[in-house]
Design a protein around this motif. Structure first.
Motif, PDB file in Angstrom:
ATOM      1  N   LEU A 113       0.855  -1.185   0.000  1.00 52.24           N
ATOM      2  CA  LEU A 113       0.000   0.000   0.000  1.00 52.24           C
ATOM      3  C   LEU A 113       0.888   1.231   0.000  1.00 52.24           C
ATOM      4  O   LEU A 113       1.792   1.359   0.834  1.00 52.24           O
ATOM      5  N   GLU A 114       0.628   2.171  -0.929  1.00 50.37           N
ATOM      6  CA  GLU A 114       1.463   3.356  -1.088  1.00 50.37           C
ATOM      7  C   GLU A 114       0.629   4.623  -0.967  1.00 50.37           C
ATOM      8  O   GLU A 114      -0.443   4.731  -1.561  1.00 50.37           O
ATOM      9  N   TRP A 115       1.126   5.581  -0.174  1.00 50.33           N
ATOM     10  CA  TRP A 115       0.471   6.863   0.034  1.00 50.33           C
ATOM     11  C   TRP A 115       1.054   7.908  -0.910  1.00 50.33           C
ATOM     12  O   TRP A 115       2.187   7.781  -1.369  1.00 50.33           O
ATOM     13  N   PRO A 116       0.309   8.976  -1.175  1.00 52.91           N
ATOM     14  CA  PRO A 116       0.809  10.011  -2.099  1.00 52.91           C
ATOM     15  C   PRO A 116       2.020  10.770  -1.576  1.00 52.91           C
ATOM     16  O   PRO A 116       2.742  11.376  -2.365  1.00 52.91           O
ATOM     17  N   ASP A 117       2.261  10.765  -0.265  1.00 47.08           N
ATOM     18  CA  ASP A 117       3.418  11.494   0.259  1.00 47.08           C
ATOM     19  C   ASP A 117       4.672  10.626   0.311  1.00 47.08           C
ATOM     20  O   ASP A 117       5.703  11.047   0.821  1.00 47.08           O
ATOM     21  N   GLY A 118       4.610   9.398  -0.221  1.00 47.62           N
ATOM     22  CA  GLY A 118       5.787   8.550  -0.293  1.00 47.62           C
ATOM     23  C   GLY A 118       5.855   7.451   0.734  1.00 47.62           C
ATOM     24  O   GLY A 118       6.659   6.529   0.597  1.00 47.62           O
ATOM     25  N   ARG A 119       5.030   7.491   1.765  1.00 50.99           N
ATOM     26  CA  ARG A 119       5.059   6.415   2.755  1.00 50.99           C
ATOM     27  C   ARG A 119       4.466   5.149   2.150  1.00 50.99           C
ATOM     28  O   ARG A 119       3.655   5.204   1.224  1.00 50.99           O
ATOM     29  N   ALA A 120       4.887   4.012   2.680  1.00 49.85           N
ATOM     30  CA  ALA A 120       4.437   2.751   2.112  1.00 49.85           C
ATOM     31  C   ALA A 120       4.438   1.665   3.173  1.00 49.85           C
ATOM     32  O   ALA A 120       5.241   1.681   4.105  1.00 49.85           O
ATOM     33  N   TYR A 121       3.521   0.710   3.014  1.00 49.21           N
ATOM     34  CA  TYR A 121       3.457  -0.470   3.877  1.00 49.21           C
ATOM     35  C   TYR A 121       3.466  -1.697   2.992  1.00 49.21           C
ATOM     36  O   TYR A 121       2.722  -1.793   2.009  1.00 49.21           O
ATOM     37  N   LYS A 122       4.335  -2.640   3.332  1.00 48.27           N
ATOM     38  CA  LYS A 122       4.398  -3.901   2.605  1.00 48.27           C
ATOM     39  C   LYS A 122       4.279  -5.030   3.619  1.00 48.27           C
ATOM     40  O   LYS A 122       5.105  -5.136   4.532  1.00 48.27           O
ATOM     41  N   GLY A 123       3.240  -5.845   3.486  1.00 42.48           N
ATOM     42  CA  GLY A 123       3.028  -6.907   4.451  1.00 42.48           C
ATOM     43  C   GLY A 123       1.628  -7.471   4.336  1.00 42.48           C
ATOM     44  O   GLY A 123       1.022  -7.467   3.255  1.00 42.48           O
ATOM     45  N   ASN A 128      -9.139  -5.248   4.667  1.00 42.04           N
ATOM     46  CA  ASN A 128      -8.836  -3.817   4.507  1.00 42.04           C
ATOM     47  C   ASN A 128      -8.092  -3.210   5.687  1.00 42.04           C
ATOM     48  O   ASN A 128      -8.002  -1.992   5.788  1.00 42.04           O
ATOM     49  N   ARG A 129      -7.551  -4.025   6.577  1.00 45.69           N
ATOM     50  CA  ARG A 129      -6.767  -3.516   7.699  1.00 45.69           C
ATOM     51  C   ARG A 129      -5.357  -4.094   7.663  1.00 45.69           C
ATOM     52  O   ARG A 129      -5.163  -5.245   7.298  1.00 45.69           O
ATOM     53  N   ILE A 130      -4.410  -3.269   8.094  1.00 45.30           N
ATOM     54  CA  ILE A 130      -3.046  -3.742   8.257  1.00 45.30           C
ATOM     55  C   ILE A 130      -3.006  -4.625   9.495  1.00 45.30           C
ATOM     56  O   ILE A 130      -3.273  -4.168  10.603  1.00 45.30           O
ATOM     57  N   GLU A 131      -2.679  -5.880   9.297  1.00 46.35           N
ATOM     58  CA  GLU A 131      -2.780  -6.860  10.380  1.00 46.35           C
ATOM     59  C   GLU A 131      -1.752  -7.963  10.147  1.00 46.35           C
ATOM     60  O   GLU A 131      -1.695  -8.558   9.070  1.00 46.35           O
ATOM     61  N   GLY A 132      -0.910  -8.237  11.159  1.00 42.08           N
ATOM     62  CA  GLY A 132       0.088  -9.283  11.036  1.00 42.08           C
ATOM     63  C   GLY A 132       1.479  -8.712  10.821  1.00 42.08           C
ATOM     64  O   GLY A 132       1.806  -7.622  11.289  1.00 42.08           O
ATOM     65  N   GLU A 133       2.313  -9.439  10.089  1.00 44.87           N
ATOM     66  CA  GLU A 133       3.698  -9.034   9.866  1.00 44.87           C
ATOM     67  C   GLU A 133       3.805  -8.084   8.683  1.00 44.87           C
ATOM     68  O   GLU A 133       3.122  -8.262   7.670  1.00 44.87           O
ATOM     69  N   GLY A 134       4.680  -7.077   8.835  1.00 52.07           N
ATOM     70  CA  GLY A 134       4.880  -6.163   7.721  1.00 52.07           C
ATOM     71  C   GLY A 134       5.944  -5.127   8.005  1.00 52.07           C
ATOM     72  O   GLY A 134       6.527  -5.079   9.090  1.00 52.07           O
TER      73      GLY A 134
END
Length: 325
Positions: A113-123, A128-134
């Protein structure tokens, strides 16, 4: 709507494109079965894009790609996706992108998942929720102008420089469980988190100091032990480091202050072994440190105990470097 596709029994059937006359200018390009999107394709409108293999009811499950344009917290249950600093509204013209596994159009399974300001989450994601390892990466305010970032939708790769990084466990978008945090200023924390705060056993290290004029390397401020709600609390080991005057403390603390039995060694060689009492257990600094981890408050949880904010109180022994007691 207008259909540009193969037709069977007067409905789209096969590969083609359909346009709807709705306010969002919706369209679908891909495979149709008896008038319904079914199979590989891409749905687009003014609010985003959905790409993948469409099944019953027009839902995508399996590998896919999503784009949100001008997303608000109410859109697609994004509310609570990530807490505090990690969530950002998409302004008009900006896009939030997701590449990875989907279930009924929702992020579910491994993805990026990538945000317009450059932040990102990979996992991992669950409904639809960030859950677990990442791994979560985000820019510091001072680094945006000099940092670089590349995006590859096909492989879901992240290329970044000078970013804050958290790798570990998440629950409902918050750092929760075991993890490692590395900040742009050089500070690191490795250990347990609870709802975005240092909580449990962990090790914090301040940024490395520049070598002295004589070329001698400097020691780092370091706290190892028990944390509670973002501050040291319980049995800890503290190495003050060169920048904070040196010396060590081994013993008990409460809400970031010496409290209970402990041993303090000063750079002069003086040693105190015995009981301590905090001067102010609920100081404003301690209270402000109990905040979720973010780039503005992370330092407050680690500036405590840089000075002796407690007094020797109760049975104890003070040994001078000269040998006197």
């Amino acid at each position: 709507g207008l259909s540009v596709a193969s037709v069977h029994r007067r409905v789209p059937h096969g590969t083609g494109k359909m346009f709807w006359s709705d306010p969002l200018h919706s369209s679908f390009e891909g495979e149709f079965v008896l008038g319904e999107p079914r199979g590989r394709g891409t749905f687009r409108n003014d609010r985003g894009e959905l790409r993948g293999c469409f099944g019953d009811g027009g839902f995508v499950s399996g590998p896919g790609f999503r784009v949100w344009r001008g997303a608000s917290p109410e859109d697609d249950s994004i509310s609570g996706l990530v807490q505090g600093m990690l969530f950002q509204h998409c302004n008009k013209g900006e896009e939030m992108r997701y590449t990875g596994q989907l279930r009924d159009n929702m992020m579910h399974g491994p993805g990026l998942l990538e945000w317009p300001d450059g932040r990102a989450y990979k996992g991992n994601f669950v409904a639809n929720r960030i859950e677990g390892e990442g791994t979560m990466r985000w820019f510091g305010a001072a680094s945006k102008a000099v940092s670089s970032k590349t995006r590859n939708e096909g492989s879901g790769s992240i290329t970044t420089t000078t970013m804050n990084v958290y790798t570990g466990q998440f629950v409902s978008g918050a750092f929760h469980g075991k993890g490692e945090l590395s900040l742009l200023n050089g500070e690191t924390y490795r250990g347990a988190f609870s709802r975005g705060r240092f909580h449990g056993r962990g090790e914090f290290c301040a940024a490395k100091e520049a070598p002295s004029a004589a070329g001698k390397s400097s020691e780092r401020f370091r706290v190892v032990g028990s944390w509670k709600d973002g501050v040291p609390d319980g049995l800890v080991e503290i190495d003050y480091g060169t920048a904070r005057g040196g010396g060590t403390y081994r013993g008990h603390v409460r809400q970031g202050s010496f409290h209970g039995r402990g041993t303090r060694v000063w750079p002069s060689g003086d040693i105190y072994i015995g009981q301590w009492k905090s001067k102010a257990l609920a100081t404003a600094a301690a209270k402000s440190a109990r905040a979720e981890v973010n780039t503005k408050t992370i330092a407050k949880a680690t500036t405590l105990m840089t000075a002796d904010d407690a007094q020797m109180h109760g049975p104890g022994s003070y040994l001078f470097a000269s040998g006197a007691q």
